[in-house]
Design a protein around this motif. Sequence first.
Motif, PDB file in Angstrom:
ATOM      1  N   GLY A  72      75.002  35.601 -31.827  1.00 54.48           N
ATOM      2  CA  GLY A  72      73.876  35.190 -30.997  1.00 54.48           C
ATOM      3  C   GLY A  72      74.076  35.412 -29.514  1.00 54.48           C
ATOM      4  O   GLY A  72      73.191  35.057 -28.718  1.00 54.48           O
TER       5      GLY A  72
ATOM      6  N   HIS B 121      70.202  32.776 -27.417  1.00 54.44           N
ATOM      7  CA  HIS B 121      69.675  33.037 -28.755  1.00 54.44           C
ATOM      8  C   HIS B 121      70.373  32.143 -29.778  1.00 54.44           C
ATOM      9  O   HIS B 121      71.588  31.924 -29.719  1.00 54.44           O
TER      10      HIS B 121
ATOM     11  N   VAL C 214      71.392  38.668 -32.616  1.00 55.70           N
ATOM     12  CA  VAL C 214      70.607  39.566 -31.773  1.00 55.70           C
ATOM     13  C   VAL C 214      70.442  40.889 -32.516  1.00 55.70           C
ATOM     14  O   VAL C 214      71.424  41.501 -32.938  1.00 55.70           O
TER      15      VAL C 214
ATOM     16  N   SER D 280      66.046  38.434 -31.099  1.00 56.65           N
ATOM     17  CA  SER D 280      66.908  37.955 -32.178  1.00 56.65           C
ATOM     18  C   SER D 280      66.185  38.030 -33.509  1.00 56.65           C
ATOM     19  O   SER D 280      64.990  38.331 -33.587  1.00 56.65           O
TER      20      SER D 280
ATOM     21  N   LYS E 263      62.577  35.743 -31.527  1.00 56.17           N
ATOM     22  CA  LYS E 263      62.563  35.164 -30.187  1.00 56.17           C
ATOM     23  C   LYS E 263      62.999  36.232 -29.181  1.00 56.17           C
ATOM     24  O   LYS E 263      64.023  36.901 -29.381  1.00 56.17           O
TER      25      LYS E 263
END
Length: 505
Positions: free
Chosen positions: A230, A255, A259, A276, A280
């Motif tokens: 993330g 995140h 990702v 991600s 998002k």
Amino acid sequence: MAEPPASQPQTATTEAATTKITDLDEDSLTHCATYLSLQDLSNLAMTSKFLKKIAYSDSIWLHRFSLRWPLEMLSSSSSGVRQAYLDWRTALHQFKFADPFVLDLYTEARHFDHILLDKNDIIFSQGSIIRMMKTDSFLGGGSLVRMSDHNARITCMRLFPLNETSLVRSEIQREENVLVTSSCDHSIRLWWKGACHRCFRGHNGAVSTLSDKLLGAGGVKVLASGGEDGTVRLWSLSSSGKRGQQALKATLYGHQKPVSLMSVAGHKPSLLVTMSRDSKVRVWDTNTSSAVRSSCCVGMTSLPGAPVDMKCDEALLYIAAGSSVVVVDLRTMRKVNTVAICQPKLYSFAIMRSKSLICTGGFGKALLWDIRRSQEASKPKAVTELDGHMGSVSLLHMDPYKIVTGGLGDNFVNAWEIDTGKQTNSLLCNRPELGNTNIGCSAMAVNACRIATASYGESQGLVSFRDFSGAVRPTSSKCNDDEEEADVWKFWGTQTYSDSDGSNE
């Protein structure tokens, strides 16, 4: 004592000695213009009416034609020699020929994850192994370069200019590229001339993606990576040392999921957009200096549906997720418009902003959309269907001349005119000798007049390279309109031909 004679005014002397380019005769200028590149000729034509006449001279384009196709013969044309030359060149870029130079390479029967074209080099990955084939030397017995420093599957491959790293040593090397790869082994590697020169480590899991461009302006460039952990990490490609010590410049948190996509903003090269797996979106200003790295985030949004692809165009961000393509203004992070809807879901996405066109890959077909029309309508409507595929269209390429489509369920990749949507060619990428398989094209790369496709079966894999730059035999009317094709080709008389052409135009 007599005074010396008065000298002439300096301005008069200067004016008398000045020679303008328009003072030269047309024949001399035309001869000089034969040494210009195609882009320089275009620039010359836009300078003035007089120089446009020079740039459009038949002798220039006859000279260019004889250099490009020395064994071909140009017949008279009512549209002019220049237009006939450009028509032929456009047709090459659109793969409208049946006799490209073909080079096939057989490998082990394994899925191809990625494939790239770097000038005359083909670079592809299968699992953790990267291979590079130099097409110009392979015919002369050149070897296939095998790069096996990674010990897990390659997740992403990018090419970046060598002069934006610390490896460049001479001016002649500035036109070369370096290969950067990420892997499930938690590492990023930088390759040049078939050898690993840097290894970057820092992610606490698989490195899932790399930025499509390097961040920053001027001489200092930064690579961004996203991971299963993330995090977004920034790396200096100018750091020295085999293991890339001191290369990690920043770690960006925010995140909550892995990702999956990255793109660098066009209007500001320090802005990085990341997406991600939960769709998002975050925008980071990588120039921001802060002890709390999450404060580098300068914008956020989210979209429904699984991420497919994401591309920046100046201050606009095009996001393909779920079944739609949405435009977001990076300056306000507000949704501007929905420019495409492809039910039930999207498999791929490409954009050619100079023509205000986007293409989406769906099941059995691809759809071409006009961005301008989508802005005017309440619900976007495709302008052309590129149909005839088997299964999902997961591979897409767009350039100013053509669209190329393919996928795992289809043994063929198809080429289409970008302005009309007419099919120009259908290229076989799977062969019976690969063994029984339902796999079509698993990877594809296109660069100008060249295309490389990869497929595999039960017994072996195949990388097929086609170069149309030296082709001379037009395709049949199956993929082209008969009347239009006759209008293009009636000015050309074909003689014998060579399989290769070193021109990069």
